[in-house]
Scaffold this active site. Structure first.
Site, PDB file in Angstrom:
ATOM      1  N   VAL A  31       0.832  -1.212   0.000  1.00  0.00           N
ATOM      2  CA  VAL A  31       0.000   0.000   0.000  1.00  0.00           C
ATOM      3  C   VAL A  31       0.864   1.259   0.000  1.00  0.00           C
ATOM      4  CG1 VAL A  31      -1.777   1.269   1.287  1.00  0.00           C
ATOM      5  CG2 VAL A  31      -1.884  -1.222   1.169  1.00  0.00           C
ATOM      6  N   ALA A  59       9.152   5.944   6.115  1.00  0.00           N
ATOM      7  CA  ALA A  59       9.737   5.011   7.102  1.00  0.00           C
ATOM      8  C   ALA A  59       9.185   3.605   6.950  1.00  0.00           C
ATOM      9  CB  ALA A  59       9.437   5.514   8.513  1.00  0.00           C
ATOM     10  N   THR A 109       0.950   0.457   7.653  1.00  0.00           N
ATOM     11  CA  THR A 109       1.546  -0.718   8.275  1.00  0.00           C
ATOM     12  C   THR A 109       0.423  -1.565   8.885  1.00  0.00           C
ATOM     13  OG1 THR A 109       1.697  -0.008  10.598  1.00  0.00           O
ATOM     14  CG2 THR A 109       3.353   0.877   9.098  1.00  0.00           C
ATOM     15  N   LYS A 133      -5.935  -1.299  10.637  1.00  0.00           N
ATOM     16  CA  LYS A 133      -7.223  -1.395  11.347  1.00  0.00           C
ATOM     17  C   LYS A 133      -7.075  -1.467  12.868  1.00  0.00           C
ATOM     18  CE  LYS A 133      -8.495  -4.172   7.366  1.00  0.00           C
ATOM     19  NZ  LYS A 133      -7.246  -4.804   6.889  1.00  0.00           N
ATOM     20  N   ALA A 165     -11.257  -1.802   1.534  1.00  0.00           N
ATOM     21  CA  ALA A 165     -10.127  -1.165   0.809  1.00  0.00           C
ATOM     22  C   ALA A 165     -10.567   0.176   0.193  1.00  0.00           C
ATOM     23  CB  ALA A 165      -9.570  -2.137  -0.229  1.00  0.00           C
ATOM     24  N   GLY A 219      -0.726  -9.392  -2.980  1.00  0.00           N
ATOM     25  CA  GLY A 219      -0.855  -8.326  -1.976  1.00  0.00           C
ATOM     26  C   GLY A 219      -2.249  -8.215  -1.394  1.00  0.00           C
ATOM     27  N   ASP A 233      -9.338 -10.501  10.565  1.00  0.00           N
ATOM     28  CA  ASP A 233      -9.430  -9.315   9.719  1.00  0.00           C
ATOM     29  C   ASP A 233     -10.898  -8.958   9.437  1.00  0.00           C
ATOM     30  OD1 ASP A 233      -7.939  -7.341   7.928  1.00  0.00           O
ATOM     31  OD2 ASP A 233      -9.355  -8.259   6.533  1.00  0.00           O
ATOM     32  N   LYS A 237     -13.191  -5.638  10.722  1.00  0.00           N
ATOM     33  CA  LYS A 237     -14.014  -4.804   9.848  1.00  0.00           C
ATOM     34  C   LYS A 237     -15.433  -4.667  10.412  1.00  0.00           C
ATOM     35  CE  LYS A 237     -11.263  -5.774   5.767  1.00  0.00           C
ATOM     36  NZ  LYS A 237     -10.940  -6.720   4.725  1.00  0.00           N
ATOM     37  N   GLY A 353      -6.190  -5.144  -2.501  1.00  0.00           N
ATOM     38  CA  GLY A 353      -5.292  -4.868  -3.632  1.00  0.00           C
ATOM     39  C   GLY A 353      -4.583  -3.546  -3.392  1.00  0.00           C
TER      40      GLY A 353
HETATM   41  N1  LIG Z   1      -3.181  -4.904   0.921  1.00  0.00           N
HETATM   42  C1  LIG Z   1      -4.473  -4.597   0.901  1.00  0.00           C
HETATM   43  O1  LIG Z   1      -5.227  -4.935  -0.016  1.00  0.00           O
HETATM   44  C2  LIG Z   1      -5.043  -3.774   2.018  1.00  0.00           C
HETATM   45  C3  LIG Z   1      -4.282  -3.480   3.123  1.00  0.00           C
HETATM   46  N2  LIG Z   1      -4.824  -2.748   4.143  1.00  0.00           N
HETATM   47  C4  LIG Z   1      -4.000  -2.488   5.300  1.00  0.00           C
HETATM   48  O2  LIG Z   1      -2.841  -1.764   4.905  1.00  0.00           O
HETATM   49  C5  LIG Z   1      -1.766  -2.077   5.805  1.00  0.00           C
HETATM   50  C6  LIG Z   1      -0.513  -2.402   4.996  1.00  0.00           C
HETATM   51  O3  LIG Z   1      -0.761  -3.517   4.169  1.00  0.00           O
HETATM   52  P1  LIG Z   1       0.314  -3.962   3.064  1.00  0.00           P
HETATM   53  O4  LIG Z   1       0.888  -2.760   2.410  1.00  0.00           O
HETATM   54  O5  LIG Z   1      -0.353  -4.988   2.245  1.00  0.00           O
HETATM   55  O6  LIG Z   1       1.429  -4.636   3.995  1.00  0.00           O
HETATM   56  P2  LIG Z   1       2.989  -4.890   3.654  1.00  0.00           P
HETATM   57  O7  LIG Z   1       3.434  -6.013   4.517  1.00  0.00           O
HETATM   58  O8  LIG Z   1       3.179  -4.982   2.182  1.00  0.00           O
HETATM   59  O9  LIG Z   1       3.703  -3.532   4.158  1.00  0.00           O
HETATM   60  C7  LIG Z   1       3.778  -3.208   5.525  1.00  0.00           C
HETATM   61  C8  LIG Z   1       4.895  -2.185   5.703  1.00  0.00           C
HETATM   62  O10 LIG Z   1       4.848  -1.696   7.045  1.00  0.00           O
HETATM   63  C9  LIG Z   1       6.177  -1.557   7.513  1.00  0.00           C
HETATM   64  N3  LIG Z   1       6.163  -1.453   8.974  1.00  0.00           N
HETATM   65  C10 LIG Z   1       5.878  -2.414   9.890  1.00  0.00           C
HETATM   66  N4  LIG Z   1       5.980  -1.884  11.134  1.00  0.00           N
HETATM   67  C11 LIG Z   1       6.301  -0.565  10.989  1.00  0.00           C
HETATM   68  C12 LIG Z   1       6.523   0.501  11.890  1.00  0.00           C
HETATM   69  N5  LIG Z   1       6.432   0.346  13.198  1.00  0.00           N
HETATM   70  N6  LIG Z   1       6.869   1.726  11.378  1.00  0.00           N
HETATM   71  C13 LIG Z   1       6.977   1.924  10.056  1.00  0.00           C
HETATM   72  N7  LIG Z   1       6.751   0.935   9.155  1.00  0.00           N
HETATM   73  C14 LIG Z   1       6.423  -0.289   9.611  1.00  0.00           C
HETATM   74  C15 LIG Z   1       6.901  -2.751   6.935  1.00  0.00           C
HETATM   75  O11 LIG Z   1       8.298  -2.549   7.000  1.00  0.00           O
HETATM   76  C16 LIG Z   1       6.313  -2.708   5.503  1.00  0.00           C
HETATM   77  O12 LIG Z   1       7.033  -1.749   4.750  1.00  0.00           O
HETATM   78  C17 LIG Z   1      -2.262  -3.232   6.682  1.00  0.00           C
HETATM   79  O13 LIG Z   1      -2.680  -2.725   7.934  1.00  0.00           O
HETATM   80  C18 LIG Z   1      -3.480  -3.775   5.924  1.00  0.00           C
HETATM   81  O14 LIG Z   1      -4.465  -4.300   6.768  1.00  0.00           O
HETATM   82  C19 LIG Z   1      -6.092  -2.254   4.125  1.00  0.00           C
HETATM   83  C20 LIG Z   1      -6.889  -2.484   3.038  1.00  0.00           C
HETATM   84  C21 LIG Z   1      -6.460  -3.328   1.921  1.00  0.00           C
HETATM   85  N1  LIG Z   2      -6.318  -8.633   3.962  1.00  0.00           N
HETATM   86  C1  LIG Z   2      -7.430  -7.779   3.731  1.00  0.00           C
HETATM   87  C2  LIG Z   2      -6.965  -6.547   3.004  1.00  0.00           C
HETATM   88  C3  LIG Z   2      -7.923  -5.457   3.159  1.00  0.00           C
HETATM   89  O1  LIG Z   2      -8.312  -5.058   4.244  1.00  0.00           O
HETATM   90  C4  LIG Z   2      -8.497  -8.492   2.913  1.00  0.00           C
HETATM   91  O2  LIG Z   2      -8.196  -9.574   2.443  1.00  0.00           O
HETATM   92  O3  LIG Z   2      -9.612  -7.964   2.766  1.00  0.00           O
END
Ligand SMILES: NC(=O)C1=CN([C@@H]2O[C@H](COP(=O)(O)OP(=O)(O)OC[C@H]3O[C@@H](n4cnc5c(N)ncnc54)[C@H](O)[C@@H]3O)[C@@H](O)[C@H]2O)C=CC1
Ligand SMILES: N[C@@H](CC=O)C(=O)O
Length: 373
Positions: A31, A59, A109, A133, A165, A219, A233, A237, A353
């Site tokens: 993201v 970061a 994150t 979340k 999302a 992703g 998860d 929600k 996504g």
């Molecule tokens: N991937 C998706 O489709 C969706 C994701 N989300 C939410 O978005 C967030 C991120 O998801 P992704 O990008 O898929 O995860 P990801 O695992 O690809 O990226 C997570 C990032 O957070 C960083 N991180 C972890 N702890 C940290 C901290 N204390 N300070 C700074 N950075 C830190 C990691 O180093 C990594 O760069 C999650 O909470 C997820 O639930 C929400 C809706 C949809």
């Molecule tokens: N892992 C979550 C990502 C969005 O919140 C999902 O599968 O819906």
């Protein structure tokens, strides 16, 4: 660490220069990384509307990169070569020394530790936009304290991507509720990853584990896919929506059917879980084969507002029903209320996504920016 952003200058025509927003981005995975790209690409359109979005600090979990103005392009190389160990106090010092205004902390994150820093971020002048979340699903005391702190410091917290999302789920539910509509029930497929997994698993001869791996590679899953498979998860929600409707429920109040077989539950580490992922296959093959003809598996969440009940479970549903016809990583969320009694208001589209989620985060940033000077 000096950062001299382009100040609010007068243009030759006498108009003020663009309004500058300063983002401190936490998380540069699916993201966060996509968000940087989308901001770079949309910058000309923002500038034409008088808005400039800077990302002076980027970061991940252990490194912070203090960028040069207008140098977001190619940030990856700078991040690797000039990153510092990440300490929140250094970030506060940096934004203070450089007199950065209109500060937004973006949480991309899944970190509980970062959520612990929300209060100090707010006290140091940051608004917060979060895809994470966790802040909205800790106990009610934390939830209330966060909102009290935001109010006290005149800061805002936007989190549209917490549910569905990039889909406008929270906004729609909030608008209905705030305008006096009585929402009675919200039901549907809330997990993009589990939608993708069961849509394919029901229609193809591929193993559950292989499809799960692809969902992670795309992703769609959480950084730890067990968060999706355990039902946590989806439970988060539902709880977030319940709280939008002023129901003071706790995470433990959500009744969840976990999809993780008992032998893989509890004490397995992420790596061990990944190593033993094929152990999931027999369980789901059985579930698939035991269904009535023409039925498919779907992982469904239901919030019964009138009964204050939150349920998350795997169901077998006719393939030609609305849930049975889902494709890709789509979510489908039905909202029943006094005005939408028999035919629900339906929100459908990609429920996970990196592109759609980053766009949703950017939508929150722009919304917030509209109210900044
Ligand atoms: N991937 C998706 O489709 C969706 C994701 N989300 C939410 O978005 C967030 C991120 O998801 P992704 O990008 O898929 O995860 P990801 O695992 O690809 O990226 C997570 C990032 O957070 C960083 N991180 C972890 N702890 C940290 C901290 N204390 N300070 C700074 N950075 C830190 C990691 O180093 C990594 O760069 C999650 O909470 C997820 O639930 C929400 C809706 C949809
Ligand atoms: N892992 C979550 C990502 C969005 O919140 C999902 O599968 O819906």
């Amino acid at each position: 660490m000096k950062y001299s952003e382009s100040k609010d200058v007068m243009t030759p025509s006498g108009n003020r220069g663009p309004k500058t927003i300063n983002i401190v981005l936490f998380g540069i995975g699916n993201v966060g990384g996509t968000l940087i790209k989308q901001i770079e690409e949309a910058q000309p359109r923002f500038l034409a509307k008088g808005l400039q979005i800077h990302i002076p600090v980027i970061a991940n979990s252990n490194t912070a990169f203090f960028a040069k103005p207008n140098a977001e392009k190619g940030w990856e190389a700078g991040f690797k070569s000039f990153g510092f160990p990440q300490f929140i106090q250094d970030i506060f010092k940096f934004v203070k020394e450089n007199e950065l205004k209109n500060l937004i902390a973006v949480d991309a994150t899944a970190s509980a530790d970062l959520v612990g820093e929300y209060f100090s971020l707010i006290e140091n002048g940051f608004h917060i936009v979060s895809a994470n979340k966790i802040a909205n699903t800790l106990d009610v005391a934390f939830y209330t304290k966060l909102r009290d702190t935001l109010k006290k410091h005149h800061r805002r917290f936007l989190y549209e991507t917490n549910v569905g999302a990039g889909l406008p789920v929270i906004e729609t539910i909030k608008n209905l509720h705030d305008s006096g509509e009585r929402i009675t029930r919200i039901r549907g497929v809330f997990s993009g990853s589990l939608s993708y997994i069961f849509n394919r698993f029901s229609a193809e001869e591929k193993s559950f584990a292989d499809i799960l791996k692809e969902a992670s590679e795309n992703g769609y899953t959480e950084p730890d896919a067990r968060e999706d498979l355990s039902g946590n998860d989806v439970a988060r929600k539902l709880l977030i929506l319940a709280r939008e409707l002023d129901l003071k429920r706790e995470f433990e109040d959500v009744k969840v059917d976990s999809l993780i077989p008992t032998q893989l539950n509890g004490k397995t580490s992420v790596n061990e879980f990944k190593r033993r992922i094929d152990e999931l296959n027999p369980t789901f093959e059985n579930k698939k084969n035991q269904q009535a003809k023409g039925h498919v598996l779907r992982y469904v969440g239901e919030l019964s507002v009138t009964e204050e009940r939150l349920d998350v479970k795997l169901v077998s549903t006719p393939a030609d029903s609305p849930l049975g016809q889902l494709k890709g990583a789509d979510s489908l969320i039905e909202i029943y209320s006094d005005s939408y009694k028999k035919q629900p208001l339906v929100i459908q589209g990609a429920g996970a996504g990196k592109e759609v989620t980053a766009r949703g985060v950017l939508g929150d940033i722009v919304k917030l920016a509209e109210n900044l000077i």
